[in-house]
Motif scaffolding. Structure first.
Motif, PDB file in Angstrom:
ATOM      1  N   VAL A  50     -18.606  35.934  31.283  1.00  0.00           N
ATOM      2  CA  VAL A  50     -19.607  35.183  30.530  1.00  0.00           C
ATOM      3  C   VAL A  50     -20.810  36.075  30.224  1.00  0.00           C
ATOM      4  O   VAL A  50     -21.365  36.706  31.121  1.00  0.00           O
ATOM      5  N   ILE A  51     -21.192  36.106  28.946  1.00  0.00           N
ATOM      6  CA  ILE A  51     -22.323  36.914  28.502  1.00  0.00           C
ATOM      7  C   ILE A  51     -23.343  35.985  27.860  1.00  0.00           C
ATOM      8  O   ILE A  51     -23.002  35.196  26.973  1.00  0.00           O
ATOM      9  N   THR A  52     -24.586  36.060  28.347  1.00  0.00           N
ATOM     10  CA  THR A  52     -25.689  35.301  27.752  1.00  0.00           C
ATOM     11  C   THR A  52     -26.788  36.283  27.376  1.00  0.00           C
ATOM     12  O   THR A  52     -26.862  37.378  27.923  1.00  0.00           O
ATOM     13  N   PHE A  53     -27.643  35.905  26.439  1.00  0.00           N
ATOM     14  CA  PHE A  53     -28.738  36.780  26.040  1.00  0.00           C
ATOM     15  C   PHE A  53     -29.910  35.944  25.549  1.00  0.00           C
ATOM     16  O   PHE A  53     -29.757  34.770  25.204  1.00  0.00           O
ATOM     17  N   ASP A  54     -31.080  36.575  25.537  1.00  0.00           N
ATOM     18  CA  ASP A  54     -32.283  35.954  24.981  1.00  0.00           C
ATOM     19  C   ASP A  54     -32.476  36.484  23.561  1.00  0.00           C
ATOM     20  O   ASP A  54     -32.476  37.700  23.343  1.00  0.00           O
ATOM     21  N   ASN A  55     -32.607  35.586  22.595  1.00  0.00           N
ATOM     22  CA  ASN A  55     -32.895  35.998  21.221  1.00  0.00           C
ATOM     23  C   ASN A  55     -34.233  36.721  21.179  1.00  0.00           C
ATOM     24  O   ASN A  55     -35.059  36.598  22.086  1.00  0.00           O
ATOM     25  N   ARG A  56     -34.491  37.465  20.109  1.00  0.00           N
ATOM     26  CA  ARG A  56     -35.756  38.184  19.968  1.00  0.00           C
ATOM     27  C   ARG A  56     -36.945  37.229  20.054  1.00  0.00           C
ATOM     28  O   ARG A  56     -36.931  36.153  19.458  1.00  0.00           O
ATOM     29  N   GLY A  57     -37.933  37.621  20.841  1.00  0.00           N
ATOM     30  CA  GLY A  57     -39.153  36.839  20.976  1.00  0.00           C
ATOM     31  C   GLY A  57     -39.031  35.635  21.899  1.00  0.00           C
ATOM     32  O   GLY A  57     -39.944  34.823  21.992  1.00  0.00           O
ATOM     33  N   VAL A  58     -37.916  35.507  22.591  1.00  0.00           N
ATOM     34  CA  VAL A  58     -37.688  34.375  23.497  1.00  0.00           C
ATOM     35  C   VAL A  58     -37.313  34.925  24.862  1.00  0.00           C
ATOM     36  O   VAL A  58     -36.628  35.945  24.970  1.00  0.00           O
ATOM     37  N   GLY A  59     -37.743  34.253  25.926  1.00  0.00           N
ATOM     38  CA  GLY A  59     -37.386  34.678  27.279  1.00  0.00           C
ATOM     39  C   GLY A  59     -37.899  36.077  27.556  1.00  0.00           C
ATOM     40  O   GLY A  59     -39.067  36.380  27.332  1.00  0.00           O
ATOM     41  N   GLN A  60     -37.002  36.965  27.979  1.00  0.00           N
ATOM     42  CA  GLN A  60     -37.405  38.317  28.353  1.00  0.00           C
ATOM     43  C   GLN A  60     -37.145  39.345  27.246  1.00  0.00           C
ATOM     44  O   GLN A  60     -37.329  40.539  27.457  1.00  0.00           O
ATOM     45  N   SER A  61     -36.705  38.897  26.075  1.00  0.00           N
ATOM     46  CA  SER A  61     -36.508  39.811  24.941  1.00  0.00           C
ATOM     47  C   SER A  61     -37.814  39.994  24.189  1.00  0.00           C
ATOM     48  O   SER A  61     -38.635  39.080  24.117  1.00  0.00           O
ATOM     49  N   SER A  62     -37.984  41.175  23.595  1.00  0.00           N
ATOM     50  CA  SER A  62     -39.230  41.451  22.880  1.00  0.00           C
ATOM     51  C   SER A  62     -39.239  40.756  21.514  1.00  0.00           C
ATOM     52  O   SER A  62     -38.198  40.461  20.942  1.00  0.00           O
ATOM     53  N   ALA A  63     -40.451  40.505  21.019  1.00  0.00           N
ATOM     54  CA  ALA A  63     -40.619  39.879  19.714  1.00  0.00           C
ATOM     55  C   ALA A  63     -40.552  40.928  18.617  1.00  0.00           C
ATOM     56  O   ALA A  63     -40.633  42.135  18.876  1.00  0.00           O
ATOM     57  N   SER A  64     -40.382  40.480  17.403  1.00  0.00           N
ATOM     58  CA  SER A  64     -40.371  41.391  16.253  1.00  0.00           C
ATOM     59  C   SER A  64     -41.721  42.084  16.117  1.00  0.00           C
ATOM     60  O   SER A  64     -42.752  41.428  16.196  1.00  0.00           O
ATOM     61  N   PRO A  65     -41.731  43.395  15.906  1.00  0.00           N
ATOM     62  CA  PRO A  65     -43.004  44.072  15.682  1.00  0.00           C
ATOM     63  C   PRO A  65     -43.544  43.689  14.309  1.00  0.00           C
ATOM     64  O   PRO A  65     -42.796  43.633  13.345  1.00  0.00           O
ATOM     65  N   ARG A  66     -44.823  43.373  14.233  1.00  0.00           N
ATOM     66  CA  ARG A  66     -45.433  42.976  12.948  1.00  0.00           C
ATOM     67  C   ARG A  66     -46.641  43.794  12.667  1.00  0.00           C
ATOM     68  O   ARG A  66     -47.325  44.270  13.416  1.00  0.00           O
TER      69      ARG A  66
END
Length: 66
Positions: A50-66
């Motif tokens: 089983v593989i789970t992940f956090d989408n960008r900008g959610v949980g422990q994943s980084s947000a999009s650079p702006r």
């Protein structure tokens, strides 16, 4: 905690279950972190990798650079 980094993004993921088992990717909606799956990955890990992940900008994943 495992992360993968690509093109300036840092994505958090987790894997559980036997490495030789069939893979099962759980994709959470955009607004929730992968820990919202609660105990489901552990229950499925007996039969799948089983593989789970956090989408960008959610949980422990980084947000999009702006």
């Amino acid at each position: 905690m495992p992360f993968v980094e690509r093109q300036g993004y840092r994505i958090h993921y987790q894997s559980s279950g036997a490495a030789g088992a069939p893979p099962l990717l759980l994709i959470m909606g955009l607004g929730m972190a992968s820990d919202a799956w609660d105990s489901l990955p552990g229950k499925l890990a007996g039969r799948f990798q089983v593989i789970t992940f956090d989408n960008r900008g959610v949980g422990q994943s980084s947000a999009s650079p702006r």
